[in-house]
Design a protein around this motif. Structure first.
Motif, PDB file in Angstrom:
ATOM      1  N   ARG A 144       0.805  -1.220   0.000  1.00 16.19           N
ATOM      2  CA  ARG A 144       0.000   0.000   0.000  1.00 16.19           C
ATOM      3  C   ARG A 144       0.838   1.270   0.000  1.00 16.19           C
ATOM      4  O   ARG A 144       0.682   2.126  -0.863  1.00 16.19           O
ATOM      5  N   PHE A 145       1.759   1.406   0.947  1.00 13.04           N
ATOM      6  CA  PHE A 145       2.428   2.685   1.114  1.00 13.04           C
ATOM      7  C   PHE A 145       3.712   2.830   0.324  1.00 13.04           C
ATOM      8  O   PHE A 145       4.200   3.955   0.157  1.00 13.04           O
ATOM      9  N   ALA A 146       4.307   1.759  -0.172  1.00 13.37           N
ATOM     10  CA  ALA A 146       5.524   1.885  -0.973  1.00 13.37           C
ATOM     11  C   ALA A 146       5.251   2.587  -2.298  1.00 13.37           C
ATOM     12  O   ALA A 146       6.179   3.119  -2.917  1.00 13.37           O
ATOM     13  N   PHE A 147       4.004   2.618  -2.731  1.00 12.05           N
ATOM     14  CA  PHE A 147       3.677   3.316  -3.976  1.00 12.05           C
ATOM     15  C   PHE A 147       4.077   4.793  -3.889  1.00 12.05           C
ATOM     16  O   PHE A 147       4.614   5.361  -4.838  1.00 12.05           O
ATOM     17  N   GLY A 148       3.825   5.430  -2.735  1.00  6.68           N
ATOM     18  CA  GLY A 148       4.207   6.822  -2.566  1.00  6.68           C
ATOM     19  C   GLY A 148       5.721   7.016  -2.597  1.00  6.68           C
ATOM     20  O   GLY A 148       6.214   8.045  -3.076  1.00  6.68           O
ATOM     21  N   LEU A 149       6.463   6.054  -2.091  1.00  7.35           N
ATOM     22  CA  LEU A 149       7.920   6.122  -2.118  1.00  7.35           C
ATOM     23  C   LEU A 149       8.445   6.137  -3.544  1.00  7.35           C
ATOM     24  O   LEU A 149       9.336   6.917  -3.895  1.00  7.35           O
ATOM     25  N   PHE A 150       7.899   5.267  -4.374  1.00  2.00           N
ATOM     26  CA  PHE A 150       8.387   5.134  -5.746  1.00  2.00           C
ATOM     27  C   PHE A 150       7.618   5.992  -6.748  1.00  2.00           C
ATOM     28  O   PHE A 150       7.886   5.920  -7.949  1.00  2.00           O
ATOM     29  N   LEU A 151       6.687   6.805  -6.258  1.00  2.00           N
ATOM     30  CA  LEU A 151       5.835   7.566  -7.167  1.00  2.00           C
ATOM     31  C   LEU A 151       6.617   8.482  -8.110  1.00  2.00           C
ATOM     32  O   LEU A 151       6.279   8.552  -9.305  1.00  2.00           O
ATOM     33  N   PRO A 152       7.648   9.211  -7.661  1.00  2.00           N
ATOM     34  CA  PRO A 152       8.367  10.050  -8.637  1.00  2.00           C
ATOM     35  C   PRO A 152       8.936   9.249  -9.801  1.00  2.00           C
ATOM     36  O   PRO A 152       8.854   9.684 -10.962  1.00  2.00           O
ATOM     37  N   GLN A 153       9.515   8.085  -9.523  1.00  2.78           N
ATOM     38  CA  GLN A 153      10.074   7.273 -10.610  1.00  2.78           C
ATOM     39  C   GLN A 153       8.975   6.667 -11.475  1.00  2.78           C
ATOM     40  O   GLN A 153       9.092   6.619 -12.703  1.00  2.78           O
ATOM     41  N   ILE A 154       7.892   6.198 -10.829  1.00  2.00           N
ATOM     42  CA  ILE A 154       6.777   5.641 -11.594  1.00  2.00           C
ATOM     43  C   ILE A 154       6.156   6.708 -12.477  1.00  2.00           C
ATOM     44  O   ILE A 154       5.850   6.472 -13.659  1.00  2.00           O
ATOM     45  N   SER A 155       5.961   7.908 -11.932  1.00  2.00           N
ATOM     46  CA  SER A 155       5.371   9.006 -12.702  1.00  2.00           C
ATOM     47  C   SER A 155       6.236   9.358 -13.900  1.00  2.00           C
ATOM     48  O   SER A 155       5.718   9.609 -15.005  1.00  2.00           O
ATOM     49  N   ASP A 215       8.391   7.392 -15.498  1.00  2.00           N
ATOM     50  CA  ASP A 215       8.418   6.302 -16.479  1.00  2.00           C
ATOM     51  C   ASP A 215       7.103   6.151 -17.225  1.00  2.00           C
ATOM     52  O   ASP A 215       7.092   5.797 -18.419  1.00  2.00           O
ATOM     53  N   LEU A 216       5.980   6.395 -16.531  1.00  2.00           N
ATOM     54  CA  LEU A 216       4.661   6.162 -17.134  1.00  2.00           C
ATOM     55  C   LEU A 216       3.918   7.447 -17.447  1.00  2.00           C
ATOM     56  O   LEU A 216       2.728   7.406 -17.784  1.00  2.00           O
ATOM     57  N   ALA A 217       4.580   8.597 -17.321  1.00  2.00           N
ATOM     58  CA  ALA A 217       4.010   9.908 -17.676  1.00  2.00           C
ATOM     59  C   ALA A 217       2.740  10.213 -16.887  1.00  2.00           C
ATOM     60  O   ALA A 217       1.699  10.550 -17.456  1.00  2.00           O
ATOM     61  N   LEU A 218       2.823  10.100 -15.566  1.00  2.00           N
ATOM     62  CA  LEU A 218       1.695  10.443 -14.705  1.00  2.00           C
ATOM     63  C   LEU A 218       1.884  11.861 -14.183  1.00  2.00           C
ATOM     64  O   LEU A 218       2.976  12.236 -13.768  1.00  2.00           O
ATOM     65  N   LEU A 272      16.874   2.795  -1.901  1.00  2.00           N
ATOM     66  CA  LEU A 272      18.248   3.289  -1.994  1.00  2.00           C
ATOM     67  C   LEU A 272      19.121   2.338  -2.805  1.00  2.00           C
ATOM     68  O   LEU A 272      19.970   2.763  -3.591  1.00  2.00           O
ATOM     69  N   ALA A 273      18.913   1.041  -2.615  1.00  4.39           N
ATOM     70  CA  ALA A 273      19.745   0.046  -3.295  1.00  4.39           C
ATOM     71  C   ALA A 273      19.416  -0.075  -4.781  1.00  4.39           C
ATOM     72  O   ALA A 273      20.316  -0.242  -5.610  1.00  4.39           O
ATOM     73  N   LEU A 274      18.143   0.031  -5.103  1.00  2.13           N
ATOM     74  CA  LEU A 274      17.717  -0.208  -6.484  1.00  2.13           C
ATOM     75  C   LEU A 274      17.575   1.052  -7.315  1.00  2.13           C
ATOM     76  O   LEU A 274      17.410   0.981  -8.532  1.00  2.13           O
ATOM     77  N   GLY A 275      17.607   2.232  -6.658  1.00  2.71           N
ATOM     78  CA  GLY A 275      17.480   3.468  -7.409  1.00  2.71           C
ATOM     79  C   GLY A 275      16.144   3.560  -8.130  1.00  2.71           C
ATOM     80  O   GLY A 275      15.092   3.417  -7.524  1.00  2.71           O
ATOM     81  N   ALA A 276      16.202   3.763  -9.426  1.00  2.00           N
ATOM     82  CA  ALA A 276      14.986   3.933 -10.215  1.00  2.00           C
ATOM     83  C   ALA A 276      14.357   2.610 -10.634  1.00  2.00           C
ATOM     84  O   ALA A 276      13.326   2.614 -11.316  1.00  2.00           O
ATOM     85  N   GLU A 277      14.921   1.486 -10.225  1.00  2.00           N
ATOM     86  CA  GLU A 277      14.414   0.175 -10.661  1.00  2.00           C
ATOM     87  C   GLU A 277      13.244  -0.251  -9.784  1.00  2.00           C
ATOM     88  O   GLU A 277      13.294  -1.251  -9.066  1.00  2.00           O
ATOM     89  N   GLY A 326      14.485  18.871  -4.240  1.00  2.00           N
ATOM     90  CA  GLY A 326      15.110  18.285  -5.412  1.00  2.00           C
ATOM     91  C   GLY A 326      15.592  16.868  -5.203  1.00  2.00           C
ATOM     92  O   GLY A 326      16.469  16.382  -5.914  1.00  2.00           O
ATOM     93  N   TRP A 327      14.998  16.175  -4.228  1.00  2.74           N
ATOM     94  CA  TRP A 327      15.442  14.825  -3.902  1.00  2.74           C
ATOM     95  C   TRP A 327      14.994  13.826  -4.960  1.00  2.74           C
ATOM     96  O   TRP A 327      13.870  13.892  -5.473  1.00  2.74           O
ATOM     97  N   GLY A 328      15.865  12.878  -5.246  1.00  2.00           N
ATOM     98  CA  GLY A 328      15.520  11.741  -6.074  1.00  2.00           C
ATOM     99  C   GLY A 328      15.274  10.517  -5.214  1.00  2.00           C
ATOM    100  O   GLY A 328      14.882  10.621  -4.042  1.00  2.00           O
ATOM    101  N   THR A 329      15.563   9.358  -5.769  1.00  2.00           N
ATOM    102  CA  THR A 329      15.297   8.109  -5.063  1.00  2.00           C
ATOM    103  C   THR A 329      16.053   8.017  -3.755  1.00  2.00           C
ATOM    104  O   THR A 329      15.518   7.559  -2.744  1.00  2.00           O
TER     105      THR A 329
END
Length: 397
Positions: free
Chosen positions: A23-34, A36-39, A152-157, A231-234
């Motif tokens: 449920r909540f990991a989606f928010g963690l990865f949302l910048p990368q998901i957005s 990649d999928l143009a959200l 942190l380990a997987l970055g954008a993956e 300006g934080w990334g993963t």
């Protein structure tokens, strides 16, 4: 290992996987998901809100199924649904398949909570139920904390991350099949949510709705806010999630704090901390230090508040623990269903200053709802699970 401890560990793990990962990991990865999928923010908010909506439907079904087929089958189903949903997230080629997979994964949380409450009522002596319930509930924080280092380990993956999360869910399904008690629930609960509304329950609904709505500022958009403000990334967002999850372990002590001080003062204190956490992460003055500190405040406050609502609901309906938990967590999720798309819309149209301030204030509004105006059953653990004690807002039988 002691059977009760083994059961508590499996329950803790199940909540960690379903809430923290599915449920909540989606928010963690949302910048990368957005990316990649143009959200955009509004679409991301709708997808996140869909997960909370699925939770609302699932927790109603789970409460009924727990009484009919027993907690074991429902708990195993929750883990399997989480795993299948996260495989779908990992494989999603676009926004629509992603939305469906996020909803499926999010529904696992609704399936997981009622069987755990019912299993605790069956497996644990009354004196230990508050502590066991809130310990299992704190599994959310462990899942959130673990998802941070994975990011942190997987970055954008993010796709590989969700595949790993899915494997953990399938492992918990096997563990739940061995440890969670089987058999149908008590007939007293077969009425579902009918005939339970009273003053204490109504105030619980109001408080948990506002808390749920406010929490989406971080659960759904914490990564976005960190990217906007700092300006934080993963890497930075992963550190934020570690702080949220690690501090959330404090929620395991909700039952003890409530037993000592009563629901209302603990409730008000942690609503204030949640609002401060939202501001620390997303306000204009945010810095790396305030963001990490704000994440820690939010994590501790959110898990503590869910523990408070769990105790509040189970206390109000001591003979129907799964139903009491359902009321508390259902209205929390309804608030999140409304809050996520609303925050995304405000963020997109009015900017982060307005969105963050409005949602911090929204959370503080829950302090107006009091658990009980007179009955000592809410304030003392010795009365909390006594069927003859006065529950929230009810007269003694």
């Amino acid at each position: 290992m002691n059977p009760t401890l083994r059961f508590g560990a499996v329950g803790f793990g199940l909540i960690a996987v379903t809430y923290g990962f599915a449920r909540f990991a989606f928010g963690l990865f949302l910048p990368q998901i957005s990316a990649d999928l143009a959200l955009g923010p509004a679409l991301a908010g709708l997808i996140s809100g869909g997960a909370f909506l699925a939770y609302c439907v699932a927790i109603l079904a789970s409460a009924a199924l727990t009484e009919r087929i027993g907690p074991r089958a429902v708990a195993v189903t929750a883990a399997l649904v989480a795993g299948i949903g996260m495989v779908g997230i990992a494989a999603a080629p676009g926004a629509i398949p992603l939305a469906g997979a996020v909803m499926l994964a999010g529904s696992s949380t609704g399936l997981a909570s009622p069987p755990m409450a019912a299993a605790v009522a069956r497996r644990v002596a009354p004196a230990g139920r508050d502590a066991t319930n809130t310990w299992i509930n704190a599994g959310t924080s462990a899942g959130v904390a673990l998802s941070g280092p994975i990011a942190l380990a997987l970055g954008a993956e993010w796709r590989f991350a969700f595949l790993g999360f899915a494997l953990a869910a399938f492992a918990l399904a096997l563990a739940a099949a061995r440890v969670v008690p089987a058999g149908g629930g008590r007939m007293a609960e077969t009425a579902g949510l009918t005939g339970i509304l009273n003053g204490g329950i109504a105030r619980l609904v109001a408080a948990s709705f506002l808390t749920g709505a406010a929490s989406t500022a971080i659960w759904s958009f914490g990564g976005e806010l960190a990217a906007i403000r700092l300006g934080w990334g993963t890497e930075g967002t992963g550190a934020l999630w570690v702080g949220i999850g690690a501090a959330g372990i404090a929620g395991a002590f909700a039952g003890r704090l409530v037993a000592r001080f009563g629901i209302d003062p603990v409730h008000r204190a942690f609503l204030a901390l949640m609002a401060a956490g939202i501001l620390g992460v997303g306000a204009e003055f945010a810095s790396p230090a305030t963001a990490i500190a704000g994440g820690a405040l939010f994590g501790a406050a959110y898990v503590m508040l869910t523990g408070i609502y769990l105790v509040w609901g189970v206390t109000a309906l001591p003979d129907r623990p799964a139903t009491g938990l359902t009321v508390a967590f259902l209205t929390l999720a309804i608030g999140q269903t409304v809050g996520a798309p609303l925050f995304g819309l405000i963020l997109e149209s009015l900017g982060p200053d307005t969105a963050v301030a409005a949602f911090a204030a929204l959370g503080l509004g829950g302090a107006l709802a009091r658990a009980d105006r007179s009955a000592p059953a809410v304030r003392r653990r010795s009365a909390r699970f006594n069927p003859r004690a006065t529950p929230c807002g009810n007269q003694s039988p």
